[in-house]
Write a protein that holds these residues in place. Structure first.
Motif, PDB file in Angstrom:
ATOM      1  N   ASP A  29       0.956  -1.327   0.094  1.00  0.00           N
ATOM      2  CA  ASP A  29       0.299   0.175  -0.115  1.00  0.00           C
ATOM      3  C   ASP A  29       1.003   1.364   0.077  1.00  0.00           C
ATOM      4  N   THR A  30       1.299   1.799  -1.152  1.00  0.00           N
ATOM      5  CA  THR A  30       2.253   2.954  -1.220  1.00  0.00           C
ATOM      6  C   THR A  30       2.029   3.348  -2.569  1.00  0.00           C
ATOM      7  N   THR A  31       2.617   4.665  -3.034  1.00  0.00           N
ATOM      8  CA  THR A  31       2.323   5.323  -4.286  1.00  0.00           C
ATOM      9  C   THR A  31       3.934   5.779  -4.602  1.00  0.00           C
ATOM     10  N   THR A  37       8.510  11.649  -2.694  1.00  0.00           N
ATOM     11  CA  THR A  37       8.849  12.961  -1.844  1.00  0.00           C
ATOM     12  C   THR A  37       9.407  12.597  -0.470  1.00  0.00           C
ATOM     13  N   ARG A  38       9.157  11.338   0.149  1.00  0.00           N
ATOM     14  CA  ARG A  38       9.711  11.063   1.241  1.00  0.00           C
ATOM     15  C   ARG A  38      11.184  10.607   1.348  1.00  0.00           C
ATOM     16  N   THR A  39      11.777  10.173  -0.036  1.00  0.00           N
ATOM     17  CA  THR A  39      13.171   9.339  -0.007  1.00  0.00           C
ATOM     18  C   THR A  39      13.657  10.254  -1.327  1.00  0.00           C
ATOM     19  N   ASP A 152       6.091  -5.171   4.414  1.00  0.00           N
ATOM     20  CA  ASP A 152       6.331  -4.040   5.445  1.00  0.00           C
ATOM     21  C   ASP A 152       6.566  -2.661   4.476  1.00  0.00           C
ATOM     22  N   ARG A 153       5.872  -1.976   4.252  1.00  0.00           N
ATOM     23  CA  ARG A 153       5.730  -0.809   3.087  1.00  0.00           C
ATOM     24  C   ARG A 153       6.986   0.274   3.546  1.00  0.00           C
ATOM     25  N   SER A 154       7.150   0.174   4.881  1.00  0.00           N
ATOM     26  CA  SER A 154       8.092   1.435   5.362  1.00  0.00           C
ATOM     27  C   SER A 154       9.732   0.990   5.371  1.00  0.00           C
ATOM     28  N   GLU A 221      13.702   1.525  13.054  1.00  0.00           N
ATOM     29  CA  GLU A 221      12.987   2.856  13.506  1.00  0.00           C
ATOM     30  C   GLU A 221      13.231   3.890  12.689  1.00  0.00           C
ATOM     31  N   GLY A 222      12.721   4.186  11.467  1.00  0.00           N
ATOM     32  CA  GLY A 222      12.875   5.097  10.442  1.00  0.00           C
ATOM     33  C   GLY A 222      13.497   6.591  10.883  1.00  0.00           C
ATOM     34  N   ARG A 223      12.448   7.169  11.795  1.00  0.00           N
ATOM     35  CA  ARG A 223      12.720   8.604  12.311  1.00  0.00           C
ATOM     36  C   ARG A 223      13.789   8.727  12.973  1.00  0.00           C
ATOM     37  N   GLU A 224      14.386   7.756  13.842  1.00  0.00           N
ATOM     38  CA  GLU A 224      15.228   7.657  14.790  1.00  0.00           C
ATOM     39  C   GLU A 224      16.452   7.542  13.920  1.00  0.00           C
ATOM     40  N   PRO A 256      27.841  11.448  -0.417  1.00  0.00           N
ATOM     41  CA  PRO A 256      27.358  10.610   1.129  1.00  0.00           C
ATOM     42  C   PRO A 256      26.763   9.555   0.684  1.00  0.00           C
ATOM     43  N   HIS A 257      26.483   8.560   1.726  1.00  0.00           N
ATOM     44  CA  HIS A 257      25.653   7.315   1.629  1.00  0.00           C
ATOM     45  C   HIS A 257      24.347   7.568   1.036  1.00  0.00           C
ATOM     46  N   GLN A 258      23.899   6.841   0.056  1.00  0.00           N
ATOM     47  CA  GLN A 258      22.637   7.182  -0.904  1.00  0.00           C
ATOM     48  C   GLN A 258      21.425   6.495  -0.213  1.00  0.00           C
ATOM     49  N   ALA A 259      20.921   6.940   1.085  1.00  0.00           N
ATOM     50  CA  ALA A 259      19.692   6.398   1.661  1.00  0.00           C
ATOM     51  C   ALA A 259      18.669   7.072   1.559  1.00  0.00           C
ATOM     52  N   ASN A 260      18.623   8.380   1.615  1.00  0.00           N
ATOM     53  CA  ASN A 260      17.391   9.158   1.496  1.00  0.00           C
ATOM     54  C   ASN A 260      17.680  10.568   1.116  1.00  0.00           C
ATOM     55  N   LEU A 261      17.264  11.153   0.117  1.00  0.00           N
ATOM     56  CA  LEU A 261      17.333  12.580  -0.394  1.00  0.00           C
ATOM     57  C   LEU A 261      17.509  13.523   0.601  1.00  0.00           C
ATOM     58  N   GLY A 286      18.147   3.306  -5.120  1.00  0.00           N
ATOM     59  CA  GLY A 286      17.772   3.220  -3.796  1.00  0.00           C
ATOM     60  C   GLY A 286      18.870   3.135  -2.940  1.00  0.00           C
ATOM     61  N   ASN A 287      18.701   2.386  -1.826  1.00  0.00           N
ATOM     62  CA  ASN A 287      19.870   2.479  -0.797  1.00  0.00           C
ATOM     63  C   ASN A 287      20.377   1.039  -0.855  1.00  0.00           C
ATOM     64  N   THR A 288      21.531   0.869  -1.438  1.00  0.00           N
ATOM     65  CA  THR A 288      22.333  -0.546  -1.553  1.00  0.00           C
ATOM     66  C   THR A 288      23.048  -0.727  -0.521  1.00  0.00           C
TER      67      THR A 288
HETATM   68  N1  ACO Z   1       4.197   4.299   1.379  1.00  0.00           N
HETATM   69  C1  ACO Z   1       3.174   5.035   2.114  1.00  0.00           C
HETATM   70  N2  ACO Z   1       2.914   5.268   3.348  1.00  0.00           N
HETATM   71  C2  ACO Z   1       3.981   4.932   4.106  1.00  0.00           C
HETATM   72  C3  ACO Z   1       5.142   4.206   3.637  1.00  0.00           C
HETATM   73  C4  ACO Z   1       4.856   3.888   2.159  1.00  0.00           C
HETATM   74  N3  ACO Z   1       5.822   3.099   1.722  1.00  0.00           N
HETATM   75  N4  ACO Z   1       5.796   3.973   4.648  1.00  0.00           N
HETATM   76  C5  ACO Z   1       5.339   4.600   5.623  1.00  0.00           C
HETATM   77  N5  ACO Z   1       4.152   5.162   5.467  1.00  0.00           N
HETATM   78  C6  ACO Z   1       3.444   5.914   6.117  1.00  0.00           C
HETATM   79  C7  ACO Z   1       3.493   5.473   7.641  1.00  0.00           C
HETATM   80  O1  ACO Z   1       2.790   4.269   8.051  1.00  0.00           O
HETATM   81  C8  ACO Z   1       3.154   6.740   8.318  1.00  0.00           C
HETATM   82  O2  ACO Z   1       1.653   6.639   8.313  1.00  0.00           O
HETATM   83  P1  ACO Z   1       0.838   7.370   9.714  1.00  0.00           P
HETATM   84  O3  ACO Z   1       0.959   8.605   9.728  1.00  0.00           O
HETATM   85  O4  ACO Z   1      -0.580   7.050   9.132  1.00  0.00           O
HETATM   86  O5  ACO Z   1       1.236   6.451  10.950  1.00  0.00           O
HETATM   87  C9  ACO Z   1       3.467   7.924   7.271  1.00  0.00           C
HETATM   88  O6  ACO Z   1       3.676   7.347   6.041  1.00  0.00           O
HETATM   89  C10 ACO Z   1       4.783   8.757   7.977  1.00  0.00           C
HETATM   90  O7  ACO Z   1       5.609   7.658   8.417  1.00  0.00           O
HETATM   91  P2  ACO Z   1       6.889   8.130   8.838  1.00  0.00           P
HETATM   92  O8  ACO Z   1       7.809   7.040   9.409  1.00  0.00           O
HETATM   93  O9  ACO Z   1       7.013   9.336   9.846  1.00  0.00           O
HETATM   94  O10 ACO Z   1       7.525   8.794   7.589  1.00  0.00           O
HETATM   95  P3  ACO Z   1       9.145   9.515   7.380  1.00  0.00           P
HETATM   96  O11 ACO Z   1       8.772  11.037   6.691  1.00  0.00           O
HETATM   97  O12 ACO Z   1      10.060   9.301   8.733  1.00  0.00           O
HETATM   98  O13 ACO Z   1       9.821   8.888   6.119  1.00  0.00           O
HETATM   99  C11 ACO Z   1      11.407   7.092   6.101  1.00  0.00           C
HETATM  100  C12 ACO Z   1      10.044   7.462   6.508  1.00  0.00           C
HETATM  101  C13 ACO Z   1      11.417   7.384   4.548  1.00  0.00           C
HETATM  102  C14 ACO Z   1      11.917   5.469   6.443  1.00  0.00           C
HETATM  103  C15 ACO Z   1      12.344   8.039   6.913  1.00  0.00           C
HETATM  104  O14 ACO Z   1      12.240   7.999   8.306  1.00  0.00           O
HETATM  105  C16 ACO Z   1      13.810   7.619   6.715  1.00  0.00           C
HETATM  106  O15 ACO Z   1      14.350   7.509   5.315  1.00  0.00           O
HETATM  107  N6  ACO Z   1      14.622   7.100   7.827  1.00  0.00           N
HETATM  108  C17 ACO Z   1      15.697   6.704   7.429  1.00  0.00           C
HETATM  109  C18 ACO Z   1      15.891   5.281   7.442  1.00  0.00           C
HETATM  110  C19 ACO Z   1      17.029   4.509   6.422  1.00  0.00           C
HETATM  111  O16 ACO Z   1      17.376   5.266   5.818  1.00  0.00           O
HETATM  112  N7  ACO Z   1      17.064   3.260   6.600  1.00  0.00           N
HETATM  113  C20 ACO Z   1      18.055   2.705   5.901  1.00  0.00           C
HETATM  114  C21 ACO Z   1      19.072   2.157   6.626  1.00  0.00           C
HETATM  115  S1  ACO Z   1      20.175   3.255   7.531  1.00  0.00           S
HETATM  116  C22 ACO Z   1      20.935   4.031   6.604  1.00  0.00           C
HETATM  117  O17 ACO Z   1      20.966   3.636   5.323  1.00  0.00           O
HETATM  118  C23 ACO Z   1      20.929   5.482   6.862  1.00  0.00           C
END
Ligand code: ACO
Length: 330
Positions: A29-31, A37-39, A152-154, A221-224, A256-261, A286-288
């Protein structure tokens, strides 16, 4: 470090199969809009069935050897950074040695998650400091798509498969110099529970007949992670620049490490390095994990973005937690 060390060539490889954000819309369930926009990620490469980490790593290694003008028989050591090895045993390094058609080298894996390439690069510096004739193949390769929970869409939208490689020596290539001027690494094991693939190890062993649970896949824990990643990468870069007497405006490229823009942009902003100096290719891969920095380096090199006279700042952050930065001078 008293002995200088140099990169003789870069290489990379990404599997042919591409999984776009639109493809993911039919899996979870994603778009495309949410992921973009998030990554900043638009697509990722995915290993074919039967294609392993060592397959990707060996192809990246061959590309690095070609870029360095060397043959596999010229190598003395193989270091492989991965958190998704082909097997617990034998090591992915030994499997790559076999695929390169050589034997008799020191070959070993190391795991520092996404920071693995910089950790391996620093160890390679140590090896060439002890042995001026060493030619160290440093590979970082991952098939993370096999360790993703596709329910796990997150997490499942973030990662991709790929490999990058570099060859390290105490002497530069004739006609081209890429010096590893400095490298600074760190870790904090107390934060390890924020990013895990715990299943299958000795803490959560697989027992015959068990079904495979969520703990066998990436949990985080993505946000942390986001907060720690920005803070740690910015701090380690500042420390590295300061101890080398380099001003921020003298950095020609931040890679930098390519995890999230958004993480990349926040690090660039904290360091006061303008966006046009920040290398980004995560939209394509993506993140490799460990492979992301060497894959980006090989990508930048193939686009002639590493000409002579440049100061390049690499930085990374990953599970463990581990993080670090390195300075390259061309
Ligand atoms: N599609 C749609 N909605 C989603 C998705 C998805 N793929 N994933 C999560 N959501 C929803 C959540 O359920 C949440 O919904 P809710 O508000 O109804 O509960 C909402 O989106 C917001 O979720 P957040 O986790 O707060 O979103 P955030 O803006 O923090 O972005 C993300 C999430 C992209 C994971 C971000 O926290 C991130 O990139 N963190 C770093 C994680 C990372 O890079 N890990 C890789 C390993 S470590 C490294 O390489 C650095």
């Amino acid at each position: 470090m008293t002995t200088k060390s140099y990169i003789l060539g870069f290489g990379s490889y990404a599997p042919e199969r591409i999984l776009t954000n639109t493809d993911l819309e039919s899996l979870v369930d994603t778009t495309d809009e949410w992921i973009t926009t998030r990554t900043g990620i638009k697509q990722r490469h995915m290993a074919a069935e039967g294609e392993t980490t060592s397959d990707l790593g060996a192809k990246a290694a061959m590309n690095a050897l070609a870029s360095a003008g060397l043959a596999a028989k010229d190598l003395t050591h193989i270091l492989v950074a991965t958190c998704t090895p082909d097997a617990m045993c034998p090591s992915t390094a030994c499997l790559i040695e076999r695929k390169l058609g050589v034997s008799g080298l020191m070959a070993v894996d190391l795991n520092a998650a996404c920071s693995g390439f910089l950790y391996a690069l620093n160890l390679a510096q140590g090896i060439v400091a002890m042995n001026a004739d060493a030619k160290v193949l440093v590979v970082a390769a991952e098939v993370l798509t096999r360790r993703l929970n596709w329910n796990d869409r997150s997490t499942c939208v973030l990662f991709g498969d790929g490999a990058g490689a570099a060859i390290v020596s105490a002497r530069p290539n004739e006609g081209r110099t890429v010096e590893i001027a400095d490298c600074l690494l760190s870790s904090d094991g107390a934060l390890g529970d924020l990013l895990l693939i715990s299943g299958g190890g000795t803490s959560i062993p697989y027992k015959h007949g068990d079904s495979v649970g969520d703990e066998f896949f990436v949990r985080m824990e993505g946000r942390e992670i986001f907060k720690h990643a920005v803070r740690s990468m910015a701090r380690v870069c500042e420390e590295l620049l300061t101890r080398n007497g380099i001003k921020r405006e003298d950095v020609d490229m931040l890679l930098p490490h390519q995890a999230n823009l958004r993480i990349i942009e926040a690090v660039g902003k904290k360091l006061d390095i303008p966006a046009e100096k920040v290398f980004v290719n995560l939209q394509e891969y993506g993140n490799t994990s460990a492979a992301s920095v060497p894959l980006a380096l090989a990508d930048a090199d193939s686009k002639n973005m590493l000409p002579a006279g440049r100061t390049i700042l690499l930085t990374t952050f990953g599970g463990g937690f581990t993080w670090g930065a390195a300075l390259l001078r061309t």
